[in-house]
Motif scaffolding. Structure first.
Motif, PDB file in Angstrom:
ATOM      1  N   LEU A 139       0.811  -1.212   0.000  1.00 17.65           N
ATOM      2  CA  LEU A 139       0.000   0.000   0.000  1.00 17.65           C
ATOM      3  C   LEU A 139       0.851   1.271   0.000  1.00 17.65           C
ATOM      4  O   LEU A 139       0.368   2.333  -0.402  1.00 17.65           O
ATOM      5  CB  LEU A 139      -0.935   0.006   1.209  1.00 17.65           C
ATOM      6  N   GLN A 140       2.098   1.167   0.434  1.00 16.12           N
ATOM      7  CA  GLN A 140       2.927   2.359   0.568  1.00 16.12           C
ATOM      8  C   GLN A 140       4.005   2.508  -0.496  1.00 16.12           C
ATOM      9  O   GLN A 140       4.564   3.586  -0.663  1.00 16.12           O
ATOM     10  CB  GLN A 140       3.582   2.378   1.952  1.00 16.12           C
ATOM     11  N   THR A 141       4.309   1.438  -1.212  1.00 14.34           N
ATOM     12  CA  THR A 141       5.426   1.505  -2.156  1.00 14.34           C
ATOM     13  C   THR A 141       5.091   2.349  -3.380  1.00 14.34           C
ATOM     14  O   THR A 141       3.941   2.415  -3.815  1.00 14.34           O
ATOM     15  CB  THR A 141       5.874   0.097  -2.584  1.00 14.34           C
ATOM     16  N   GLN A 142       6.119   2.974  -3.905  1.00 13.63           N
ATOM     17  CA  GLN A 142       6.009   3.744  -5.141  1.00 13.63           C
ATOM     18  C   GLN A 142       6.679   2.996  -6.294  1.00 13.63           C
ATOM     19  O   GLN A 142       6.670   3.467  -7.425  1.00 13.63           O
ATOM     20  CB  GLN A 142       6.668   5.123  -4.962  1.00 13.63           C
ATOM     21  N   ASP A 143       7.284   1.844  -6.001  1.00 14.21           N
ATOM     22  CA  ASP A 143       8.024   1.068  -6.994  1.00 14.21           C
ATOM     23  C   ASP A 143       7.107   0.004  -7.607  1.00 14.21           C
ATOM     24  O   ASP A 143       6.739  -0.969  -6.935  1.00 14.21           O
ATOM     25  CB  ASP A 143       9.228   0.406  -6.314  1.00 14.21           C
ATOM     26  N   PRO A 144       6.734   0.148  -8.878  1.00 13.38           N
ATOM     27  CA  PRO A 144       5.802  -0.814  -9.490  1.00 13.38           C
ATOM     28  C   PRO A 144       6.368  -2.225  -9.594  1.00 13.38           C
ATOM     29  O   PRO A 144       5.626  -3.203  -9.466  1.00 13.38           O
ATOM     30  CB  PRO A 144       5.506  -0.219 -10.868  1.00 13.38           C
ATOM     31  N   ASN A 145       7.678  -2.368  -9.798  1.00 16.17           N
ATOM     32  CA  ASN A 145       8.275  -3.710  -9.877  1.00 16.17           C
ATOM     33  C   ASN A 145       8.205  -4.419  -8.529  1.00 16.17           C
ATOM     34  O   ASN A 145       7.886  -5.606  -8.452  1.00 16.17           O
ATOM     35  CB  ASN A 145       9.723  -3.623 -10.371  1.00 16.17           C
ATOM     36  N   PHE A 146       8.509  -3.684  -7.466  1.00 13.55           N
ATOM     37  CA  PHE A 146       8.433  -4.247  -6.122  1.00 13.55           C
ATOM     38  C   PHE A 146       6.981  -4.594  -5.782  1.00 13.55           C
ATOM     39  O   PHE A 146       6.702  -5.633  -5.186  1.00 13.55           O
ATOM     40  CB  PHE A 146       9.025  -3.257  -5.118  1.00 13.55           C
ATOM     41  N   ALA A 147       6.054  -3.760  -6.186  1.00 15.02           N
ATOM     42  CA  ALA A 147       4.630  -4.025  -5.956  1.00 15.02           C
ATOM     43  C   ALA A 147       4.209  -5.323  -6.639  1.00 15.02           C
ATOM     44  O   ALA A 147       3.473  -6.129  -6.060  1.00 15.02           O
ATOM     45  CB  ALA A 147       3.782  -2.859  -6.450  1.00 15.02           C
ATOM     46  N   ARG A 148       4.688  -5.560  -7.859  1.00 15.15           N
ATOM     47  CA  ARG A 148       4.344  -6.811  -8.566  1.00 15.15           C
ATOM     48  C   ARG A 148       4.885  -8.028  -7.818  1.00 15.15           C
ATOM     49  O   ARG A 148       4.216  -9.055  -7.726  1.00 15.15           O
ATOM     50  CB  ARG A 148       4.884  -6.775 -10.002  1.00 15.15           C
ATOM     51  N   GLU A 149       6.108  -7.898  -7.285  1.00 13.99           N
ATOM     52  CA  GLU A 149       6.682  -9.013  -6.522  1.00 13.99           C
ATOM     53  C   GLU A 149       5.830  -9.322  -5.288  1.00 13.99           C
ATOM     54  O   GLU A 149       5.597 -10.493  -4.953  1.00 13.99           O
ATOM     55  CB  GLU A 149       8.109  -8.678  -6.085  1.00 13.99           C
ATOM     56  N   MET A 150       5.369  -8.264  -4.623  1.00 19.46           N
ATOM     57  CA  MET A 150       4.550  -8.471  -3.425  1.00 19.46           C
ATOM     58  C   MET A 150       3.188  -9.061  -3.781  1.00 19.46           C
ATOM     59  O   MET A 150       2.679  -9.934  -3.070  1.00 19.46           O
ATOM     60  CB  MET A 150       4.413  -7.160  -2.646  1.00 19.46           C
ATOM     61  N   VAL A 151       2.590  -8.606  -4.859  1.00 16.43           N
ATOM     62  CA  VAL A 151       1.304  -9.164  -5.297  1.00 16.43           C
ATOM     63  C   VAL A 151       1.473 -10.639  -5.628  1.00 16.43           C
ATOM     64  O   VAL A 151       0.627 -11.473  -5.264  1.00 16.43           O
ATOM     65  CB  VAL A 151       0.738  -8.370  -6.500  1.00 16.43           C
ATOM     66  N   ALA A 152       2.585 -10.999  -6.282  1.00 20.99           N
ATOM     67  CA  ALA A 152       2.839 -12.410  -6.613  1.00 20.99           C
ATOM     68  C   ALA A 152       2.961 -13.248  -5.335  1.00 20.99           C
ATOM     69  O   ALA A 152       2.416 -14.363  -5.263  1.00 20.99           O
ATOM     70  CB  ALA A 152       4.100 -12.524  -7.464  1.00 20.99           C
ATOM     71  N   GLU A 153       3.653 -12.712  -4.321  1.00 17.25           N
ATOM     72  CA  GLU A 153       3.799 -13.458  -3.055  1.00 17.25           C
ATOM     73  C   GLU A 153       2.460 -13.593  -2.343  1.00 17.25           C
ATOM     74  O   GLU A 153       2.136 -14.652  -1.805  1.00 17.25           O
ATOM     75  CB  GLU A 153       4.825 -12.777  -2.151  1.00 17.25           C
ATOM     76  N   LEU A 154       1.671 -12.535  -2.325  1.00 16.46           N
ATOM     77  CA  LEU A 154       0.346 -12.613  -1.701  1.00 16.46           C
ATOM     78  C   LEU A 154      -0.539 -13.622  -2.431  1.00 16.46           C
ATOM     79  O   LEU A 154      -1.249 -14.402  -1.794  1.00 16.46           O
ATOM     80  CB  LEU A 154      -0.320 -11.239  -1.687  1.00 16.46           C
ATOM     81  N   THR A 155      -0.484 -13.624  -3.745  1.00 16.38           N
ATOM     82  CA  THR A 155      -1.272 -14.575  -4.540  1.00 16.38           C
ATOM     83  C   THR A 155      -0.828 -16.000  -4.241  1.00 16.38           C
ATOM     84  O   THR A 155      -1.660 -16.902  -4.121  1.00 16.38           O
ATOM     85  CB  THR A 155      -1.134 -14.248  -6.042  1.00 16.38           C
ATOM     86  N   ARG A 156       0.490 -16.202  -4.123  1.00 15.62           N
ATOM     87  CA  ARG A 156       1.018 -17.524  -3.769  1.00 15.62           C
ATOM     88  C   ARG A 156       0.464 -17.990  -2.422  1.00 15.62           C
ATOM     89  O   ARG A 156       0.230 -19.170  -2.203  1.00 15.62           O
ATOM     90  CB  ARG A 156       2.552 -17.471  -3.720  1.00 15.62           C
ATOM     91  N   ARG A 157       0.202 -17.040  -1.525  1.00 15.10           N
ATOM     92  CA  ARG A 157      -0.328 -17.361  -0.193  1.00 15.10           C
ATOM     93  C   ARG A 157      -1.862 -17.349  -0.159  1.00 15.10           C
ATOM     94  O   ARG A 157      -2.455 -17.409   0.913  1.00 15.10           O
ATOM     95  CB  ARG A 157       0.186 -16.338   0.825  1.00 15.10           C
ATOM     96  N   ASP A 158      -2.491 -17.273  -1.305  1.00 12.46           N
ATOM     97  CA  ASP A 158      -3.962 -17.238  -1.413  1.00 12.46           C
ATOM     98  C   ASP A 158      -4.564 -16.026  -0.710  1.00 12.46           C
ATOM     99  O   ASP A 158      -5.627 -16.111  -0.100  1.00 12.46           O
ATOM    100  CB  ASP A 158      -4.608 -18.521  -0.865  1.00 12.46           C
ATOM    101  N   VAL A 159      -3.877 -14.894  -0.805  1.00  7.10           N
ATOM    102  CA  VAL A 159      -4.383 -13.643  -0.255  1.00  7.10           C
ATOM    103  C   VAL A 159      -4.679 -12.719  -1.430  1.00  7.10           C
ATOM    104  O   VAL A 159      -3.820 -12.481  -2.273  1.00  7.10           O
ATOM    105  CB  VAL A 159      -3.354 -12.975   0.686  1.00  7.10           C
ATOM    106  N   ASN A 160      -5.895 -12.221  -1.480  1.00  6.41           N
ATOM    107  CA  ASN A 160      -6.275 -11.274  -2.511  1.00  6.41           C
ATOM    108  C   ASN A 160      -5.693  -9.909  -2.128  1.00  6.41           C
ATOM    109  O   ASN A 160      -5.963  -9.410  -1.039  1.00  6.41           O
ATOM    110  CB  ASN A 160      -7.805 -11.189  -2.605  1.00  6.41           C
ATOM    111  N   PRO A 161      -4.903  -9.299  -3.000  1.00  6.32           N
ATOM    112  CA  PRO A 161      -4.315  -7.997  -2.675  1.00  6.32           C
ATOM    113  C   PRO A 161      -5.355  -6.922  -2.332  1.00  6.32           C
ATOM    114  O   PRO A 161      -5.047  -5.964  -1.626  1.00  6.32           O
ATOM    115  CB  PRO A 161      -3.537  -7.619  -3.935  1.00  6.32           C
ATOM    116  N   TYR A 162      -6.587  -7.093  -2.791  1.00 10.28           N
ATOM    117  CA  TYR A 162      -7.633  -6.130  -2.456  1.00 10.28           C
ATOM    118  C   TYR A 162      -8.058  -6.226  -0.988  1.00 10.28           C
ATOM    119  O   TYR A 162      -8.759  -5.360  -0.488  1.00 10.28           O
ATOM    120  CB  TYR A 162      -8.846  -6.306  -3.373  1.00 10.28           C
ATOM    121  N   GLU A 163      -7.644  -7.293  -0.299  1.00 15.02           N
ATOM    122  CA  GLU A 163      -7.924  -7.445   1.131  1.00 15.02           C
ATOM    123  C   GLU A 163      -6.909  -6.676   1.994  1.00 15.02           C
ATOM    124  O   GLU A 163      -7.101  -6.537   3.201  1.00 15.02           O
ATOM    125  CB  GLU A 163      -7.883  -8.922   1.526  1.00 15.02           C
TER     126      GLU A 163
END
Length: 143
Positions: free
Chosen positions: A47-71
Motif C-alpha cells: 500500500l505504501q510503495t512507489q516502486d511498481p516492480n516491487f509491488a508486482r513481486e509483493m502481489v505475486a507473493e500474496l497470490t502464492r499465499r492465497d491472499v487477494n491484494p484487495y484485502e
C-alpha cells in the motif's frame, strides 16, 4: 512531573510501542526471504510503495499465499486497530499504577483538608474499592 505530563508521556510511549509492530518491509529483506515476511507486512508495504516492480513481486507473493491484494487495506486497518487497542490498555494500566503509587484516586467527602482518599466510608481507595471501615472517619483518631 505532574499527572498530566506523566500521562502524556505514557500515551506517547505506548503508541510508539504499539505502532512499532506496524512496519513495512524493505526490498532487500523481502527478496532474501519472502516466505518469512508476515502477510500484513507485505500488504502494508504494498500500500505504501512507489516502486511498481516491487509491488508486482509483493502481489505475486500474496497470490502464492492465497491472499487477494484487495484485502490488504482491511488487513492493515485491523492491525492498526489492534495496536491502538493495546496502546489504550497500556495507558489504562499505567494510569492505574501511577495513581496507586501516588494516592490520586480521590474521595469526595473529605474535602481539601484530608490528604488521602479514604475520609468517608463511601469514598473510593486508589485501587477503586470502597474504603468502608478503612475510612478515616470510622477509625479512632481519624487519620
Amino acid at each position: 512531573m505532574n499527572i498530566i505530563n506523566s500521562a502524556r508521556l505514557v500515551v506517547a510511549a505506548s503508541l510508539s510501542l504499539a505502532l512499532a509492530g506496524c512496519a513495512t518491509t524493505s526490498q532487500e529483506a523481502f527478496r532474501q526471504n519472502p516466505k518469512g515476511v508476515p502477510k500484513v507486512d507485505i500488504c502494508r508495504t504494498l500500500l505504501q510503495t512507489q516502486d511498481p516492480n516491487f509491488a508486482r513481486e509483493m502481489v505475486a507473493e500474496l497470490t502464492r499465499r492465497d491472499v487477494n491484494p484487495y484485502e490488504c487495506p482491511s488487513m492493515v486497518q485491523k492491525q492498526d486497530q489492534a495496536g491502538a487497542a493495546l496502546a489504550v490498555i497500556a495507558v489504562g494500566g499505567a494510569a492505574v499504577a501511577y495513581c496507586a503509587n501516588r494516592n490520586c484516586g480521590g474521595g469526595g467527602y473529605g474535602g481539601p483538608a484530608y490528604p488521602g482518599n479514604c475520609y468517608s466510608y463511601y469514598d473510593r481507595a486508589a485501587d477503586g474499592s470502597l474504603c468502608g471501615y478503612r475510612a478515616a472517619m470510622v477509625r479512632p483518631g481519624g487519620y
